[in-house]
Motif scaffolding. Structure first.
Motif, PDB file in Angstrom:
ATOM      1  N   VAL A  30       0.449   0.397  -4.092  1.00  0.00           N
ATOM      2  CA  VAL A  30       1.148   1.502  -4.502  1.00  0.00           C
ATOM      3  C   VAL A  30       0.180   2.532  -3.948  1.00  0.00           C
ATOM      4  CG1 VAL A  30       1.442   3.870  -6.758  1.00  0.00           C
ATOM      5  CG2 VAL A  30       1.990   1.176  -6.429  1.00  0.00           C
ATOM      6  N   GLU A  31       0.684   3.280  -3.190  1.00  0.00           N
ATOM      7  CA  GLU A  31      -0.501   4.909  -2.406  1.00  0.00           C
ATOM      8  C   GLU A  31      -0.359   5.685  -3.143  1.00  0.00           C
ATOM      9  OE1 GLU A  31      -3.102   3.654  -0.722  1.00  0.00           O
ATOM     10  OE2 GLU A  31      -2.450   1.342   0.128  1.00  0.00           O
ATOM     11  N   SER A  32      -1.214   6.870  -2.715  1.00  0.00           N
ATOM     12  CA  SER A  32      -0.357   9.018  -3.161  1.00  0.00           C
ATOM     13  C   SER A  32       0.526   8.739  -2.759  1.00  0.00           C
ATOM     14  CB  SER A  32      -1.653   9.546  -3.154  1.00  0.00           C
ATOM     15  OG  SER A  32      -1.427  10.567  -3.584  1.00  0.00           O
ATOM     16  N   GLY A  33       1.802   8.568  -3.214  1.00  0.00           N
ATOM     17  CA  GLY A  33       3.047   9.208  -2.760  1.00  0.00           C
ATOM     18  C   GLY A  33       4.402   8.251  -2.254  1.00  0.00           C
ATOM     19  N   TYR A  34       3.641   7.096  -1.738  1.00  0.00           N
ATOM     20  CA  TYR A  34       3.962   5.953  -1.514  1.00  0.00           C
ATOM     21  C   TYR A  34       3.913   5.104  -1.928  1.00  0.00           C
ATOM     22  CZ  TYR A  34       0.374   5.596   2.240  1.00  0.00           C
ATOM     23  OH  TYR A  34      -0.408   5.727   2.871  1.00  0.00           O
ATOM     24  N   ILE A  35       5.180   3.672  -1.595  1.00  0.00           N
ATOM     25  CA  ILE A  35       4.730   2.369  -1.502  1.00  0.00           C
ATOM     26  C   ILE A  35       4.487   1.621  -0.111  1.00  0.00           C
ATOM     27  CG2 ILE A  35       5.214   0.538  -2.230  1.00  0.00           C
ATOM     28  CD1 ILE A  35       6.623   1.738  -4.670  1.00  0.00           C
ATOM     29  N   ARG A  36       3.377   0.961   0.327  1.00  0.00           N
ATOM     30  CA  ARG A  36       2.621   0.170   1.247  1.00  0.00           C
ATOM     31  C   ARG A  36       3.194  -0.956   1.171  1.00  0.00           C
ATOM     32  NH1 ARG A  36      -1.139   1.948   4.693  1.00  0.00           N
ATOM     33  NH2 ARG A  36      -1.675  -0.156   6.854  1.00  0.00           N
ATOM     34  N   ALA A  37       3.846  -1.654   2.418  1.00  0.00           N
ATOM     35  CA  ALA A  37       3.884  -3.141   2.407  1.00  0.00           C
ATOM     36  C   ALA A  37       4.343  -3.565   3.792  1.00  0.00           C
ATOM     37  CB  ALA A  37       5.749  -3.373   1.834  1.00  0.00           C
ATOM     38  N   GLU A  38       3.354  -4.486   3.046  1.00  0.00           N
ATOM     39  CA  GLU A  38       2.531  -5.418   4.427  1.00  0.00           C
ATOM     40  C   GLU A  38       3.051  -6.796   4.815  1.00  0.00           C
ATOM     41  OE1 GLU A  38      -1.701  -3.728   5.291  1.00  0.00           O
ATOM     42  OE2 GLU A  38      -1.581  -4.245   2.947  1.00  0.00           O
ATOM     43  N   LEU A  39       3.373  -6.559   5.692  1.00  0.00           N
ATOM     44  CA  LEU A  39       3.542  -8.154   6.621  1.00  0.00           C
ATOM     45  C   LEU A  39       2.785  -8.996   7.860  1.00  0.00           C
ATOM     46  CD1 LEU A  39       5.621 -10.675   5.885  1.00  0.00           C
ATOM     47  CD2 LEU A  39       7.509  -9.749   7.677  1.00  0.00           C
ATOM     48  N   PRO A  57      12.001  -5.723  -5.772  1.00  0.00           N
ATOM     49  CA  PRO A  57      12.086  -5.407  -6.688  1.00  0.00           C
ATOM     50  C   PRO A  57      10.119  -4.342  -6.980  1.00  0.00           C
ATOM     51  CG  PRO A  57      12.427  -7.542  -6.207  1.00  0.00           C
ATOM     52  CD  PRO A  57      12.261  -7.617  -5.457  1.00  0.00           C
ATOM     53  N   GLN A  58       9.195  -4.641  -6.154  1.00  0.00           N
ATOM     54  CA  GLN A  58       7.962  -3.972  -6.394  1.00  0.00           C
ATOM     55  C   GLN A  58       8.482  -2.710  -6.938  1.00  0.00           C
ATOM     56  OE1 GLN A  58       5.701  -4.945  -8.472  1.00  0.00           O
ATOM     57  NE2 GLN A  58       6.327  -7.276  -8.533  1.00  0.00           N
ATOM     58  N   VAL A  59       8.912  -2.364  -5.514  1.00  0.00           N
ATOM     59  CA  VAL A  59       9.725  -1.065  -4.704  1.00  0.00           C
ATOM     60  C   VAL A  59      10.738  -0.171  -5.982  1.00  0.00           C
ATOM     61  CG1 VAL A  59      10.781   0.611  -3.615  1.00  0.00           C
ATOM     62  CG2 VAL A  59       9.279  -0.868  -2.540  1.00  0.00           C
ATOM     63  N   LEU A  60      11.568  -0.757  -6.159  1.00  0.00           N
ATOM     64  CA  LEU A  60      12.517  -0.600  -7.674  1.00  0.00           C
ATOM     65  C   LEU A  60      11.944  -0.447  -7.947  1.00  0.00           C
ATOM     66  CD1 LEU A  60      15.383  -2.883  -7.052  1.00  0.00           C
ATOM     67  CD2 LEU A  60      15.198  -0.238  -6.110  1.00  0.00           C
ATOM     68  N   LYS A  61      10.509  -1.254  -9.074  1.00  0.00           N
ATOM     69  CA  LYS A  61       9.725  -1.110 -10.789  1.00  0.00           C
ATOM     70  C   LYS A  61       9.210   0.026 -10.011  1.00  0.00           C
ATOM     71  CE  LYS A  61       5.963  -3.682 -12.339  1.00  0.00           C
ATOM     72  NZ  LYS A  61       4.689  -4.512 -12.936  1.00  0.00           N
ATOM     73  N   CYS A  64       9.486   4.357  -6.506  1.00  0.00           N
ATOM     74  CA  CYS A  64       8.667   5.645  -5.916  1.00  0.00           C
ATOM     75  C   CYS A  64       9.826   5.844  -4.756  1.00  0.00           C
ATOM     76  CB  CYS A  64       7.277   4.886  -4.736  1.00  0.00           C
ATOM     77  SG  CYS A  64       7.028   6.275  -4.252  1.00  0.00           S
ATOM     78  N   PRO A  65      10.378   6.624  -3.773  1.00  0.00           N
ATOM     79  CA  PRO A  65      11.208   6.462  -2.528  1.00  0.00           C
ATOM     80  C   PRO A  65      11.262   6.568  -1.600  1.00  0.00           C
ATOM     81  CG  PRO A  65      11.488   8.428  -3.864  1.00  0.00           C
ATOM     82  CD  PRO A  65      10.258   7.846  -5.139  1.00  0.00           C
ATOM     83  N   ARG A  66       9.918   6.408  -1.505  1.00  0.00           N
ATOM     84  CA  ARG A  66       8.981   5.905  -0.200  1.00  0.00           C
ATOM     85  C   ARG A  66       8.210   4.783   0.519  1.00  0.00           C
ATOM     86  NH1 ARG A  66       7.833  11.871  -1.622  1.00  0.00           N
ATOM     87  NH2 ARG A  66       9.532  13.632  -0.525  1.00  0.00           N
ATOM     88  N   LYS A  98      13.338   6.587   1.533  1.00  0.00           N
ATOM     89  CA  LYS A  98      12.759   7.279   2.762  1.00  0.00           C
ATOM     90  C   LYS A  98      11.954   5.721   2.930  1.00  0.00           C
ATOM     91  CE  LYS A  98      10.972  11.513   4.415  1.00  0.00           C
ATOM     92  NZ  LYS A  98      10.401  13.087   4.453  1.00  0.00           N
ATOM     93  N   ILE A  99      12.453   5.593   4.479  1.00  0.00           N
ATOM     94  CA  ILE A  99      11.318   4.004   4.707  1.00  0.00           C
ATOM     95  C   ILE A  99      10.987   4.414   6.366  1.00  0.00           C
ATOM     96  CG2 ILE A  99      11.261   1.268   5.775  1.00  0.00           C
ATOM     97  CD1 ILE A  99      13.202   0.768   2.685  1.00  0.00           C
ATOM     98  N   ALA A 100       9.150   4.161   6.826  1.00  0.00           N
ATOM     99  CA  ALA A 100       9.225   4.313   7.545  1.00  0.00           C
ATOM    100  C   ALA A 100       8.614   2.495   7.882  1.00  0.00           C
ATOM    101  CB  ALA A 100       8.169   5.096   7.592  1.00  0.00           C
ATOM    102  N   LEU A 101       8.875   2.357   9.038  1.00  0.00           N
ATOM    103  CA  LEU A 101       8.590   0.987  10.493  1.00  0.00           C
ATOM    104  C   LEU A 101       7.434   1.379  11.343  1.00  0.00           C
ATOM    105  CD1 LEU A 101      12.126   0.090  11.139  1.00  0.00           C
ATOM    106  CD2 LEU A 101      11.200  -0.331   8.768  1.00  0.00           C
ATOM    107  N   ILE A 102       6.568   0.210  10.840  1.00  0.00           N
ATOM    108  CA  ILE A 102       5.278   0.607  11.798  1.00  0.00           C
ATOM    109  C   ILE A 102       4.929  -1.362  12.198  1.00  0.00           C
ATOM    110  CG2 ILE A 102       2.435   1.171  12.329  1.00  0.00           C
ATOM    111  CD1 ILE A 102       2.737   2.482  10.082  1.00  0.00           C
ATOM    112  N   GLY A 103       4.747  -0.691  13.049  1.00  0.00           N
ATOM    113  CA  GLY A 103       4.545  -2.920  13.704  1.00  0.00           C
ATOM    114  C   GLY A 103       3.621  -2.588  14.894  1.00  0.00           C
ATOM    115  N   ASP A 104       2.837  -3.294  14.925  1.00  0.00           N
ATOM    116  CA  ASP A 104       1.368  -3.389  15.703  1.00  0.00           C
ATOM    117  C   ASP A 104       1.420  -3.811  17.279  1.00  0.00           C
ATOM    118  OD1 ASP A 104       1.680  -6.233  15.394  1.00  0.00           O
ATOM    119  OD2 ASP A 104      -0.068  -6.518  14.389  1.00  0.00           O
ATOM    120  N   THR A 105       2.492  -4.128  17.891  1.00  0.00           N
ATOM    121  CA  THR A 105       2.885  -4.610  18.963  1.00  0.00           C
ATOM    122  C   THR A 105       3.769  -3.610  19.811  1.00  0.00           C
ATOM    123  OG1 THR A 105       4.502  -6.272  19.248  1.00  0.00           O
ATOM    124  CG2 THR A 105       2.138  -6.987  19.108  1.00  0.00           C
TER     125      THR A 105
END
Length: 152
Positions: A30-39, A57-61, A64-66, A98-105
């Protein structure tokens, strides 16, 4: 829970470096203003499905909509229906997430652009970004500010 604290219970973080290098694992914070999920180290669509099943389930719990989804050291996935893409889009659309996607390649970023395009066509608020700063800025921007910038 404080910003930056890992969510406990459903984390599946591999502690052995050899296991971590060869197996998919994730971290949700949980970050300030959003949830960070890393794979990390994802190679299959089944690993993607397991990741999404663990984070939803963690996001719903936390309500936080971001959500910032960061995928690192992973194989791009273009066969999105194999991990139930439509089911997750329905959750996003119904909840106004609201979902942002980031990839490292480059390949991951192309796959994310494809996923974001499919999601937007279905009415979900999903965008792919080449770097994290822009993604976090978009996620945390005031709704009116983000709508104004999209019109420019």
């Amino acid at each position: 829970m404080n910003a930056g604290d890992p969510l406990r219970g459903n984390d599946t973080i591999a502690s052995d470096p050899e296991i971590a290098a060869s197996s998919a694992w994730h971290r949700v914070t949980v970050e300030s203003g959003y949830i960070r999920a890393e794979l990390f180290n994802r190679k299959t669509t089944d690993e993607t499905r397991k990741f999404l099943e663990a984070i939803v389930p963690q996001v719903l719990k936390h309500g936080c909509p971001r959500v910032l989804l960061c995928v690192r050291n992973s194989t791009p996935v273009f066969t999105v229906e194999r991990y139930g893409f439509s089911r997750y889009l329905d959750i996003v659309f119904k909840s106004k997430y609201k979902i942002a996607l980031i990839g490292d390649t480059r390949e991951l970023r192309i796959a994310h652009q494809y996923i974001a395009t499919l999601a937007r066509l279905r009415g979900a608020n999903v965008r792919a970004f080449p770097e994290e700063t822009a993604a976090i800025g978009w996620l945390t921007a005031d709704e009116n500010t983000s709508q104004a910038s999209e019109r420019v």
